[in-house]
Design an enzyme around this catalytic site. Structure first.
Site, PDB file in Angstrom:
ATOM      1  N   ASN A  10       0.887  -1.071   0.006  1.00 36.23           N
ATOM      2  CA  ASN A  10       0.112   0.081  -0.025  1.00 36.23           C
ATOM      3  C   ASN A  10       0.768   1.255  -0.101  1.00 36.23           C
ATOM      4  OD1 ASN A  10      -0.402   1.966   2.659  1.00 36.23           O
ATOM      5  ND2 ASN A  10       0.222  -0.145   3.323  1.00 36.23           N
ATOM      6  N   ASN A  23       4.401   7.771  14.930  1.00 36.39           N
ATOM      7  CA  ASN A  23       4.376   7.188  13.585  1.00 36.39           C
ATOM      8  C   ASN A  23       5.861   8.079  12.980  1.00 36.39           C
ATOM      9  OD1 ASN A  23       4.679   5.942  11.142  1.00 36.39           O
ATOM     10  ND2 ASN A  23       2.647   6.529  10.407  1.00 36.39           N
ATOM     11  N   CYS A  54       6.889   8.695   9.254  1.00 36.37           N
ATOM     12  CA  CYS A  54       6.432   9.824   8.343  1.00 36.37           C
ATOM     13  C   CYS A  54       7.571  10.551   7.885  1.00 36.37           C
ATOM     14  CB  CYS A  54       5.723  10.963   9.349  1.00 36.37           C
ATOM     15  SG  CYS A  54       3.911  10.389   9.725  1.00 36.37           S
ATOM     16  N   THR A 114       5.506  -1.255   8.056  1.00 33.21           N
ATOM     17  CA  THR A 114       5.587  -2.011   6.880  1.00 33.21           C
ATOM     18  C   THR A 114       7.017  -2.044   6.253  1.00 33.21           C
ATOM     19  OG1 THR A 114       4.655   0.093   5.666  1.00 33.21           O
ATOM     20  CG2 THR A 114       3.124  -1.770   6.130  1.00 33.21           C
ATOM     21  N   GLY A 143       2.892  -7.679  12.569  1.00 24.87           N
ATOM     22  CA  GLY A 143       3.374  -7.879  11.054  1.00 24.87           C
ATOM     23  C   GLY A 143       2.783  -9.306  10.761  1.00 24.87           C
TER      24      GLY A 143
END
Length: 327
Positions: free
Chosen positions: A68, A129, A132, A197, A248
Site C-alpha cells: 500500500n 509514527n 512519516c 511496513t 506484522g
C-alpha cells in the site's frame, strides 16, 4: 486465565491491539468486532491537517502480502477531535492514537491538542509514527535517523500526560533497528511498536509498469512476519525491559504467540482485518488456548521465552492417553 498485560503504567484487558490504519475510525470495524473487548483500538495516523493521500491505484496484492502507498489520508486533527475520539470515548473503547507530522513541531502540536481534548479519557496510549517523511529533511523519514526519531518522541512525550504511554512505531527499513529503539527509549518512549511496513514494489503484468501510482509501497501481511519477528527479537535482546507491541502478518493465535516469545508484550493485528474483520476475538481465543496448552496462566509467562535456554521453555501439555499410546 488472566489475559491482562501492562504497558508502562496502563493495564490492558488483553494483549491484542489493532494496527494503525486497518480499522478505520472504529465505526467501520465495530459491526464485526466488539472494540471494547480489545486490548486497545489503534487509530489511523492523525495529522494536523486533512490529507487526501496518494492517487489510485494505491494498493496491490502480492504473494502472501499487500502493498500500500496510501499517503496517510485522513480528515485531520480537528475532525478527529470533534467526531472520532468522542465516539470512541462514548463507546468505552480503549484507544491508542497514532500521531504523525511532517515536522517535529507538527508532532508536538498534534500531541498537545490531543492531550487537552475533553474526550482524552479513553486514550490508553499514543503511538508516534516516526515513519512519516520529514519535510525539513528532503522527505527522509524520521525513523531513518536515531537523532530525528528521538527528537520527535521527545516532542510528543513533552506534550502528553506522563501517565499515558508513548510508543514509537519504528520502520524495518534501517540498518540497525536496535540503535533507533535505544534512541527513542532515551528520549522518553514508554515502549515501541514493531514494526511498520517494509518498502517493496510490484509490477503490473498487464502494463509492465509499477502497480502503485507512487511506485513503491509498504508491504504488510504474512510475508512481513519473519521480518517483524526478527526486529522484535533484536530489540528485546537490546532493551529487555522496554514493552513492545509486535505486529506484522498476525492472523492466528499461534502467530501472536510467536511475537510474545520473541519479546513482545502485546500484539497488533492489521492486514488480516481487511478480509476477516471479526478476527480479533478468534485470535485471542486461539492465543489463550495455546498458552493453556503449555501450562501458562497469563501472556507475560510467554514474553521473551525464545531468548531463554530450551530447557526453560514449557512444552505442549499432551493428553495422557496420547502419552500412554507411545509408552
Amino acid at each position: 486465565m488472566d489475559l491482562s498485560t501492562r504497558i508502562g503504567g496502563v493495564t490492558l484487558a488483553n494483549p491484542l491491539l489493532t494496527a494503525s490504519g486497518c480499522g478505520g475510525s472504529g465505526r467501520e470495524l465495530a459491526p464485526y468486532t466488539d472494540l471494547a473487548r480489545l486490548g486497545a483500538f489503534t487509530t489511523a495516523t492523525v495529522m494536523g491537517r486533512p490529507r487526501a493521500g496518494r492517487p489510485t491505484p494505491r494498493m496491490a496484492e502480492t504473494p502472501s502480502g499487500l502493498l500500500n502507498a496510501m499517503g496517510l489520508p485522513g480528515p485531520g486533527l480537528d475532525a478527529f477531535l470533534a467526531r472520532d475520539l468522542p465516539w470512541l470515548t462514548e463507546h468505552e473503547v480503549p484507544t491508542v492514537v497514532s500521531v504523525g507530522g511532517g515536522s517535529v513541531q507538527e508532532f508536538g502540536e498534534v500531541a498537545g491538542r490531543l492531550a487537552a481534548s475533553p474526550a482524552a479519557r479513553s486514550i490508553v496510549g499514543v503511538e508516534v509514527n516516526v515513519a512519516c517523511p520529514n519535510a525539513e529533511d528532503r522527505g527522509r523519514m524520521f525513523a531513518a535517523s536515531p537523532a530525528a526519531a528521538a527528537e520527535v518522541v521527545r516532542a510528543v512525550r513533552g506534550a502528553i500526560h506522563r501517565d499515558v504511554p508513548v510508543l514509537a512505531k519504528l520502520s524495518p527499513d534501517v540498518t540497525d533497528i536496535a540503535t533507533i529503539a535505544l534512541a527513542c527509549a532515551d528520549a522518553g518512549a514508554t515502549g515501541l511498536s514493531l514494526i511498520n511496513t517494509v518498502s517493496g514494489l510490484a509490477i503490473d503484468p498487464a502494463t509492465l509498469r509499477p502497480a502503485l501510482s507512487g511506485v513503491s509501497g509498504g508491504l504488510s501481511g504474512p510475508a512481513l512476519r519473519p521480518v517483524a519477528l526478527r526486529c522484535v527479537f533484536q530489540v528485546h535482546a537490546a532493551i529487555p525491559e522496554l514493552p513492545i507491541v509486535g505486529g506484522g502478518g498476525v492472523a492466528t493465535g499461534s502467530d501472536a504467540l510467536e511475537f510474545l516469545v520473541a519479546g513482545a508484550t502485546a500484539v497488533s493485528v492489521g492486514t488480516t482485518l481487511l478480509h476477516d474483520p471479526s478476527a480479533p476475538q478468534r485470535i485471542l481465543r486461539e492465543l489463550e488456548e495455546a498458552l493453556a496448552a503449555r501450562g501458562m496462566t497469563r501472556p507475560g509467562d510467554a514474553v521473551g521465552l525464545a531468548h531463554r535456554p530450551a530447557s526453560a521453555v514449557p512444552q505442549i501439555a499432551r493428553p495422557r492417553a496420547r502419552i500412554e499410546e507411545f509408552s
